[in-house]
Design an enzyme around this catalytic site. Structure first.
Site, PDB file in Angstrom:
ATOM      1  N   LEU A  15       0.824  -1.199  -0.133  1.00  0.00           N
ATOM      2  CA  LEU A  15      -0.053   0.064  -0.034  1.00  0.00           C
ATOM      3  C   LEU A  15       0.931   1.398  -0.154  1.00  0.00           C
ATOM      4  O   LEU A  15       0.438   2.068  -0.579  1.00  0.00           O
ATOM      5  CB  LEU A  15      -0.940  -0.047   1.196  1.00  0.00           C
ATOM      6  CG  LEU A  15      -1.719   1.315   1.537  1.00  0.00           C
ATOM      7  CD1 LEU A  15      -2.705   1.271   0.332  1.00  0.00           C
ATOM      8  CD2 LEU A  15      -2.604   1.359   2.982  1.00  0.00           C
ATOM      9  N   GLY A  19      11.013   5.482   4.248  1.00  0.00           N
ATOM     10  CA  GLY A  19      12.296   5.168   4.238  1.00  0.00           C
ATOM     11  C   GLY A  19      12.567   3.958   5.167  1.00  0.00           C
ATOM     12  O   GLY A  19      13.616   3.582   5.031  1.00  0.00           O
ATOM     13  N   MET A  20      11.841   3.948   6.050  1.00  0.00           N
ATOM     14  CA  MET A  20      12.081   2.897   7.179  1.00  0.00           C
ATOM     15  C   MET A  20      11.191   1.533   7.040  1.00  0.00           C
ATOM     16  O   MET A  20      11.211   0.559   8.019  1.00  0.00           O
ATOM     17  CB  MET A  20      12.104   3.311   8.442  1.00  0.00           C
ATOM     18  CG  MET A  20      13.053   4.520   8.522  1.00  0.00           C
ATOM     19  SD  MET A  20      12.777   4.956  10.330  1.00  0.00           S
ATOM     20  CE  MET A  20      12.905   3.837  11.553  1.00  0.00           C
ATOM     21  N   GLU A  22       7.768  -0.424   4.910  1.00  0.00           N
ATOM     22  CA  GLU A  22       6.457  -0.543   4.058  1.00  0.00           C
ATOM     23  C   GLU A  22       5.249  -1.181   4.363  1.00  0.00           C
ATOM     24  O   GLU A  22       5.314  -2.176   5.464  1.00  0.00           O
ATOM     25  CB  GLU A  22       6.946  -1.124   2.734  1.00  0.00           C
ATOM     26  CG  GLU A  22       7.470  -2.599   2.622  1.00  0.00           C
ATOM     27  CD  GLU A  22       8.098  -3.234   1.814  1.00  0.00           C
ATOM     28  OE1 GLU A  22       8.659  -2.561   0.917  1.00  0.00           O
ATOM     29  OE2 GLU A  22       8.046  -4.520   1.479  1.00  0.00           O
ATOM     30  N   VAL A  23       4.161  -1.054   4.011  1.00  0.00           N
ATOM     31  CA  VAL A  23       2.966  -1.444   4.622  1.00  0.00           C
ATOM     32  C   VAL A  23       2.037  -2.044   3.629  1.00  0.00           C
ATOM     33  O   VAL A  23       2.138  -1.599   2.475  1.00  0.00           O
ATOM     34  CB  VAL A  23       1.979  -0.445   5.185  1.00  0.00           C
ATOM     35  CG1 VAL A  23       0.461  -0.858   5.772  1.00  0.00           C
ATOM     36  CG2 VAL A  23       2.547   0.492   6.345  1.00  0.00           C
ATOM     37  N   LYS A  38       3.088  -4.452   8.408  1.00  0.00           N
ATOM     38  CA  LYS A  38       4.256  -3.377   8.327  1.00  0.00           C
ATOM     39  C   LYS A  38       5.762  -4.241   8.195  1.00  0.00           C
ATOM     40  O   LYS A  38       5.834  -4.966   9.448  1.00  0.00           O
ATOM     41  CB  LYS A  38       4.121  -2.259   9.214  1.00  0.00           C
ATOM     42  CG  LYS A  38       5.379  -1.221   9.208  1.00  0.00           C
ATOM     43  CD  LYS A  38       5.058   0.123   9.854  1.00  0.00           C
ATOM     44  CE  LYS A  38       6.235   1.091   9.439  1.00  0.00           C
ATOM     45  NZ  LYS A  38       5.939   2.279  10.063  1.00  0.00           N
ATOM     46  N   ASP A 133       7.597  10.424  15.395  1.00  0.00           N
ATOM     47  CA  ASP A 133       7.335  10.981  14.294  1.00  0.00           C
ATOM     48  C   ASP A 133       5.659  11.349  14.133  1.00  0.00           C
ATOM     49  O   ASP A 133       5.075  10.898  12.905  1.00  0.00           O
ATOM     50  CB  ASP A 133       7.754   9.801  13.237  1.00  0.00           C
ATOM     51  CG  ASP A 133       7.723  10.466  11.731  1.00  0.00           C
ATOM     52  OD1 ASP A 133       7.905  11.508  11.518  1.00  0.00           O
ATOM     53  OD2 ASP A 133       7.539   9.576  10.566  1.00  0.00           O
ATOM     54  N   LYS A 135       2.628  13.187  13.128  1.00  0.00           N
ATOM     55  CA  LYS A 135       2.353  14.381  11.877  1.00  0.00           C
ATOM     56  C   LYS A 135       0.985  13.998  11.062  1.00  0.00           C
ATOM     57  O   LYS A 135       0.407  12.766  11.791  1.00  0.00           O
ATOM     58  CB  LYS A 135       3.298  14.072  10.892  1.00  0.00           C
ATOM     59  CG  LYS A 135       3.633  12.703  10.297  1.00  0.00           C
ATOM     60  CD  LYS A 135       4.740  12.612   9.394  1.00  0.00           C
ATOM     61  CE  LYS A 135       4.999  11.224   8.775  1.00  0.00           C
ATOM     62  NZ  LYS A 135       6.156  11.202   7.927  1.00  0.00           N
TER      63      LYS A 135
END
Length: 429
Positions: A15, A19-20, A22-23, A38, A133, A135
């Site tokens: 999806l 940078g760290m 992927e889902v 994840k 993080d 946001k």
């Protein structure tokens, strides 16, 4: 793709990638439910066993965070050498997309969303977790109006053993538009760091603009450290002065100048949460019953005497928090112990940081048993184990001290009498 001996079936493509991590979306075949998975991405795609071990430890700590505002963690594992988390599937729109489509949000909704985030942060910080993080992209507004805070899978407990290593390996963690000055300058993260990011997020919800803009991410980070933010009402004249003051307080450069905690911010947001308008296309109509809203409505009618909630059931003569995990890493006492041990007891510093991974201790300002008082200490009340540190580097350990603690059923020793292996065996077998 299949994981867990075929238990989890994932879509053909991820999806999202970052940078760290992927889902991927998929399904738990055994329990017949939707899931999100994840994966951790290694720097330069080179496997690193130390990062795998770190991810596993943090996953277990993060799984303790049970809150309706956080996707549940169902499982953890490794596939083709890459660690993964299996989580609850969330449906909704990110606050970043909501602002992009809607523009500046109504004041009531911005305050409501921020208040829900505060409720999550109260639980997270109590569990010694800092998001790092926070946001708009990591906040999801569900159709019933509830907010989910994503990406706690890589949150940290700041005293975990290889914190500095993971930070350097992944470079500076965080997103420049929401990074607090202490993150930019030293890579430090604490509860106040999340509050700074919340201030940036609240400002963006109300103005549809970042607090600081610049041509490059580095320039944004420089502005986070050096520049004063524009007052909210210069961009949003209808904002109440008290809301402007709250955001400016959240955006203070020094962590100790920000509000005392997420609960204090929550309470300051309450006056602005009223007259919430409908958000067509994003929410179910407000007049339509929602099981989540009904449930939350009943909870809201329950009032609790905070003084009774703070009572603890620890041993007489030992003043400890109600929940050891709730204050261990975040408390001033804990930070003071680490500061002193870093300076005066390097071996103790290693011991404490290593043990924090396995079983978080409780800071004890005064350990008083049988009329004998000891200075700042760390204890595991459930196991009746304690590490005693000299308050001023001058206290001595006597046979009388040992007899007193032994008589009370405690295994308490000066820091120099413990080692990692012995204390680990004593705590977890």
């Amino acid at each position: 793709m299949k994981l867990g001996d075929g238990r989890y079936e994932l879509d053909e493509l991820p999806l999202a990638r970052g940078g760290m991590g992927e889902v991927w979306l998929g399904r738990d075949v055994r329990l017949d439910r939707e899931i999100a998975v994840k994966f951790l991405r290694f720097p330069n795609d080179v496997a690193d066993e130390a990062l795998v071990r770190r991810f596993d430890r943090e996953s277990r700590i993060t799984a303790r965070l049970e809150h309706p505002g956080v996707p549940a963690v169902y499982d953890v594992g490794v596939h083709d050498g890459r660690p993964f988390l299996v989580m609850q599937r969330i449906h909704g729109i990110s606050i970043a997309d909501l602002v992009a489509e809607q523009g500046p949000l109504p004041i009531g909704w911005a305050a409501n969303i921020a208040g829900q985030v505060c409720a999550v942060l109260v639980a997270a910080h109590a569990a010694a977790l800092v998001h790092r993080d926070l946001k708009p992209r990591n906040l999801i507004l569900e159709p019933d109006g509830s907010v989910k805070v994503l990406d706690f899978g890589l949150a940290v407990a700041p005293t975990l053993t290889d914190f500095s290593r993971i930070t350097s390996t992944f470079q500076r963690l965080g997103t420049p538009d929401y990074m607090a000055p202490e993150q930019v300058e030293a890579g430090d993260s604490e509860p106040a760091t999340d509050l700074y990011a919340l201030g940036c997020t609240l400002h963006e919800m109300l103005t549809a603009e970042h607090v600081f803009s610049a041509p490059t991410p580095f320039a944004v980070m420089v502005r986070q450290v050096r520049d004063a933010p524009a007052p909210l009402r210069a961009l949003r004249p209808d904002a109440p002065p008290e809301l402007e003051k709250l955001i400016l307080d959240l955006l203070e450069k020094k962590p100790h100048d920000r509000p005392a905690g997420a609960l204090a911010v929550y309470e300051r947001l309450l006056p602005f949460i009223s007259g919430l308008p409908d958000l067509p296309g994003f929410l179910r109509p407000l007049g339509v019953p929602s099981s989540s809203r009904l449930y939350a409505g009943m909870l809201a009618k329950i009032t609790v005497d905070d003084s009774s909630a703070l009572e603890n059931d620890s041993d007489a003569g030992v003043e400890t928090p109600h929940d050891p995990l709730a204050t261990a890493i975040m408390s001033p006492e804990w930070r003071e112990v680490l500061r002193r041990s870093d300076q005066d007891h390097p071996s103790a510093s290693f011991l404490l940081r290593e043990l924090a991974v396995r079983a978080l201790p409780v800071p004890v300002a005064v350990f008083d048993l049988g009329g004998r008082s000891r200075g700042i200490s760390l204890a595991w009340p459930e196991r009746k184990v304690a590490i005693l540190l000299p308050a001023d580097g001058a206290e001595s350990w006597t046979a009388g001290d040992a007899d007193t603690f032994i008589g009370a059923g405690w295994d308490a020793r000066p820091v120099g009498a413990w080692n990692v292996e012995g204390l680990t065996r004593r705590l977890i077998g």
